[in-house]
Enzyme design. Structure first.
Site, PDB file in Angstrom:
ATOM      1  N   ASN A   1       0.842  -1.197   0.000  1.00 16.31           N
ATOM      2  CA  ASN A   1       0.000   0.000   0.000  1.00 16.31           C
ATOM      3  C   ASN A   1       0.875   1.244   0.000  1.00 16.31           C
ATOM      4  OD1 ASN A   1       0.508   0.820   2.862  1.00 16.31           O
ATOM      5  ND2 ASN A   1      -0.338  -1.221   3.202  1.00 16.31           N
TER       6      ASN A   1
ATOM      7  N   ASP B   1      -4.555  -6.288   5.058  1.00 18.60           N
ATOM      8  CA  ASP B   1      -5.634  -7.118   5.625  1.00 18.60           C
ATOM      9  C   ASP B   1      -5.606  -8.517   5.004  1.00 18.60           C
ATOM     10  OD1 ASP B   1      -6.635  -5.088   7.227  1.00 18.60           O
ATOM     11  OD2 ASP B   1      -7.779  -4.238   5.538  1.00 18.60           O
TER      12      ASP B   1
ATOM     13  N   LYS C   1     -14.257   1.157  15.157  1.00 16.27           N
ATOM     14  CA  LYS C   1     -13.004   0.407  15.265  1.00 16.27           C
ATOM     15  C   LYS C   1     -12.427   0.548  16.685  1.00 16.27           C
ATOM     16  CE  LYS C   1      -8.595   0.084  12.723  1.00 16.27           C
ATOM     17  NZ  LYS C   1      -7.814   0.579  11.600  1.00 16.27           N
TER      18      LYS C   1
ATOM     19  N   LYS D   1       8.410 -17.378 -10.673  1.00 16.18           N
ATOM     20  CA  LYS D   1       7.629 -16.270 -11.242  1.00 16.18           C
ATOM     21  C   LYS D   1       6.407 -16.835 -11.975  1.00 16.18           C
ATOM     22  CE  LYS D   1       7.879 -12.445 -14.441  1.00 16.18           C
ATOM     23  NZ  LYS D   1       8.536 -11.929 -15.608  1.00 16.18           N
TER      24      LYS D   1
ATOM     25  N   LYS E   1     -11.999  -2.806  19.033  1.00 14.48           N
ATOM     26  CA  LYS E   1     -10.635  -3.304  19.276  1.00 14.48           C
ATOM     27  C   LYS E   1     -10.059  -2.856  20.614  1.00 14.48           C
ATOM     28  CE  LYS E   1     -10.045  -4.066  14.444  1.00 14.48           C
ATOM     29  NZ  LYS E   1      -9.249  -4.027  13.249  1.00 14.48           N
TER      30      LYS E   1
END
Ligand SMILES: Cc1cc2nc3c(=O)[nH]c(=O)nc-3n(C[C@H](O)[C@H](O)[C@H](O)COP(=O)(O)O)c2cc1C
Length: 392
Positions: A203, A272, A330, A282, A334
């Site tokens: 990311n 995630d 959240k 490959k 959590k």
């Protein structure tokens, strides 16, 4: 602490700043520029501070110590009041041609400047830019006031009032110690999930927010462990750096380090999902579409929440929609003490940017923080942590 005095009319006010700090039990060493001594004699500061005043970096101190190093090491705060346009420029550009500017480069202590100058000097683009540059690097600025200036002009640039300078210095000193004796684990950066030997899923996290958070925790006296995914950032000094690649490696490193920590800040952007298996060779191009089987990675924040105990937990929520609502959910789910929510779709904020805007969400409510440098944001996050823990 060290009080830097520079060459302007307001230099006499540095005597009052010094006296007021002493009244609050702060031991002050004074460093003057050569030009400052044209306004107030070194003898005045020497007599008031009861320490030799440091002006000439080529003059050795007692026992041949190199004072710009020994003072820089010993300082818990460098306050420059008043700060000339000249000294701000040297600080911003790394020029170290006298005792004060060399000490500035040599210290890891927080730095606070109280500018004082003519209104046109204060508004000059180069001065504006230098101050902005210093702010973005974590230098605190005690903003000058508006009024009649010594030069006869009316406008901004007048040295802030002595009580305001002293309050800012006291706040910086108390922040400096706000994490003394704590062990803090900070995670940062992206994780990288390999698909085959040449491809991966990752990311856009640059790691900057987590690195700044770790640096500020270190500067406030904490023992810091930085668990970082791959980034291009240089490893910060004065902390243990554990380099990991995948979400599973990060989960293992956190599970190993968190038990010794009173605070964990999960600033990393953890994948995630990861590929169900990493292909040994490959993957060859084929005609038509290709499918990738993904499985969930360990939810590190959730695991930390389950084994929370008295540990203070800081979570980050990067969202593009329903920012506050999602971050609130959240936080509850959590068992996070402080959630830092940021809207990564906003221009100039979030991933890969030096700046960020955020909403801090905790059991007491919500604090909206405007766009600011990630260093400043890190300071505000640790300020909030200190407030919440003091009340707990
Ligand atoms: C009477 C007088 C007043 C001054 N006041 C200021 C001032 O308020 N702010 C400032 O930035 N420079 C002021 N200056 C200019 C600085 O003294 C000059 O830029 C000097 O090089 C600063 O040196 P230093 O930064 O090493 O102390 C003043 C100069 C004189 C002669």
């Amino acid at each position: 602490m060290v009080l830097g005095v520079t060459g302007c009319i307001g230099a006499y006010k540095a005597c009052e700043v010094l006296r007021e700090l002493q009244r609050r039990d702060v031991d002050v060493h004074v460093v003057m520029t050569e030009h400052a001594t044209r306004f107030v004699g070194a003898m005045t500061f020497e007599a008031l501070s009861r320490h030799p005043v440091f002006i000439d970096q080529f003059a050795l101190g007692a026992e041949s110590e190199i004072r710009h190093v020994s003072l820089a090491d010993a300082a818990d705060l460098l306050l420059v009041a008043p700060a000339t346009a000249n000294v701000l420029g040297k600080f911003a550009r790394g020029i170290a041609d006298d005792a004060l500017t060399t000490l500035f480069l040599g210290t890891t202590a927080p730095v606070l400047v109280a500018p004082a100058m003519n209104v046109n000097m204060f508004r000059h683009p180069v001065v504006v830019e230098n101050l902005e540059m210093l702010r973005s690097r974590g230098v605190g600025v005690v903003e000058p006031g508006t009024g009649y200036l010594a030069c006869g002009w009316l406008g901004e640039g007048r040295l802030a009032e002595v009580p305001d300078i002293v309050d800012a210095a006291m706040a910086a000193l108390s922040r400096r110690r706000s994490l003394a004796g704590e062990t803090v684990v900070v995670t940062a950066g992206p994780t990288v999930e390999d698909i085959d030997p040449v491809r991966f899923i990752s990311n856009r996290s640059s790691g900057r927010m987590g690195y700044r958070l770790a640096e500020v925790a270190r500067d406030r006296g904490a023992t810091v462990v930085l668990v970082t995914g791959p980034t291009v950032l240089p490893a910060p000094r004065g902390m243990e750096v554990v380099a990991v690649r995948s979400a599973e490696e990060m989960a293992r490193a956190v599970a190993e380090k968190a038990p010794g920590a009173g605070i964990v800040a999960m600033a990393a952007a953890v994948s995630d999902y990861r590929p169900a298996a990493v292909a040994p060779g490959k993957i060859k191009k084929q005609d038509g579409a290709q499918k990738l089987d993904l499985v969930r990675t360990t939810d590190i924040l959730e695991s930390l929440g389950e084994a929370k105990g008295t540990r203070f937990l800081i979570g980050f929520a990067a969202e593009t929609d329903d920012l506050v609502e999602n971050a609130r959910k959240k936080r509850m789910a959590k068992r996070v003490d402080l959630m830092v929510a940021n809207d990564v779709s906003r221009n100039g904020a979030g991933f890969a940017s030096e700046k960020n805007a955020a909403v801090l969400i905790d059991a007491k409510g919500q604090t909206d923080l405007p766009l600011m440098s990630k260093r400043e944001l890190a300071e505000r996050i640790w300020d909030r942590v200190a407030e919440l823990r003091a009340r707990a």
